[in-house]
Write an enzyme that holds these catalytic residues in place. Sequence first.
Site, short mmCIF file in Angstrom:
data_model
loop_
_atom_site.label_atom_id
_atom_site.label_comp_id
_atom_site.label_asym_id
_atom_site.label_seq_id
_atom_site.Cartn_x
_atom_site.Cartn_y
_atom_site.Cartn_z
CG PHE A 147 -1.96 -1.13 1.49
CD1 PHE A 147 -3.20 -0.92 0.68
CD2 PHE A 147 -1.51 -2.30 1.92
CE1 PHE A 147 -4.16 -1.97 0.81
CE2 PHE A 147 -2.44 -3.24 1.95
CZ PHE A 147 -3.83 -3.03 1.52
CB ALA A 148 4.25 2.13 1.36
CE1 TYR A 167 -1.42 7.44 -6.50
CE2 TYR A 167 -3.46 7.88 -7.64
CZ TYR A 167 -2.53 7.25 -6.71
OH TYR A 167 -3.48 5.99 -5.78
NE ARG A 176 -7.46 17.61 -7.40
CZ ARG A 176 -7.74 16.82 -6.43
NH1 ARG A 176 -7.85 17.06 -5.09
NH2 ARG A 176 -8.13 15.54 -6.83
CB ALA A 177 -3.22 20.61 -12.60
N GLY A 178 -4.79 17.75 -13.79
CA GLY A 178 -4.65 16.19 -13.46
C GLY A 178 -5.90 15.66 -13.32
#
Length: 322
Positions: free
Chosen positions: A69-70, A137, A280-282
């Site tokens: 998960f990290a 991400y 919000r960008a992205g």
Amino acid sequence: MKLLVTGGAGYIGGVVVRLLVDAGHDVTVLDDLSTGHADVVPDGVTLHEMSVHDVGSVLDSSFDGVLHFAAKIAAGESVQFPERHYHTNVIGSLALLDAVRAARVPRLVFSSTAAVYGNPQEVPITEDAVKAPTNPYGWTKLSVDAAIGAECTAHGLGAISLRYFNVAGAYIPAAGDALGERHDPETHLIPIALDVAAGKREKLQLFGDDYPTPDGTCVRDYIHVADLAAAHLLALDAVEPSRHKVYNLGNGNGFSNRQVVDVVREVTGRTVPVEMAERRAGDPAELVASSARAASELGWVPQRPDLHSIVADAWTFYQSRG
Ligand SMILES: NC(=O)c1ccc[n+]([C@@H]2O[C@H](COP(=O)([O-])OP(=O)(O)OC[C@H]3O[C@@H](n4cnc5c(N)ncnc54)[C@H](O)[C@@H]3O)[C@@H](O)[C@H]2O)c1
Ligand SMILES: O=c1ccn([C@@H]2O[C@H](COP(=O)(O)OP(=O)(O)O[C@H]3O[C@H](CO)[C@@H](O)[C@H](O)[C@H]3O)[C@@H](O)[C@H]2O)c(=O)[nH]1
């Protein structure tokens, strides 16, 4: 099974650790506590407070599996600071794969994301849909999915990537402490809206109302954290050597940001002042899952699909923290 959970002091990892312990597994947590909390880790579970980059010093051949998960998780942050996401999500995950290979650990369950799809050509989104992330991400998670797939083919690892849609709500057990979102700073829509409902913030900024969606705000598919966590136990049993399987996890229902705020108002009975702000960008416009594959192959059936119950549990947890 003896299991290592990276990120097990975080929001989702913490709930999964609780379910694994309750199911009788022998759990060890590795977490650098950058966004997690040591008090989430149950008594009797060893916590290695260290970075996933150093996982090789903890993992050995006695482990039957790893749940990973990290990560850095905020898509908006990844546009401003992509290096943080590449460092933790990609380099950290490659260190994990090196350690898994060296110790010959046979099973891996990875936290992937709906963000790998970007703006979909069709909703609901199936696992075979085009992958075109709109933020770094999503790219980091997509590249780790690819690295895991190659690892399984080359070296015999059995792995499952679970592509979560928007995880929300709180785990409220019959006995013991509730677990919910405690990010600082918080970036997620529901806990921020609860902050506003509770009077801890003056207003909620809604990022963009000119998206190609029914009311112009982004649409997301919210999945209860307890339902999501349950899928990890099913995944552990479904891992097969040399195979990398991928499953979307969502409820298949899209809610616009405005609709989410309305649900927060209904559940809390409070006012939630809203101010429109820039996009919000992205952010992709719409992410709604088809989880048909997880239903048929894992036997996964969400027990709390209704957004009201998801927000109600988040609110119960929020209030329990004073
Ligand atoms: N929350 C969501 O809606 C969502 C959706 C899709 C995917 N995911 C994925 O689920 C996973 C868990 O997300 P979460 O919401 O619980 O986030 P979280 O921030 O609460 O948990 C992440 C945990 O990882 C730890 N961590 C971060 N960097 C680390 C490092 N370098 N070494 C060791 N530990 C580190 C943090 O301290 C934290 O405890 C992440 O991989 C995220 O990308 C989350
Ligand atoms: O103060 C806020 C916070 C959020 N939003 C909007 O609310 C929506 C949802 O945003 P957020 O709650 O931050 O979640 P996502 O950006 O959709 O990302 C979450 O869900 C993804 C899966 O869809 C995961 O991969 C990510 O890790 C997780 O952070 C987006 O349109 C945001 O722009 C606002 O308008 N105002």
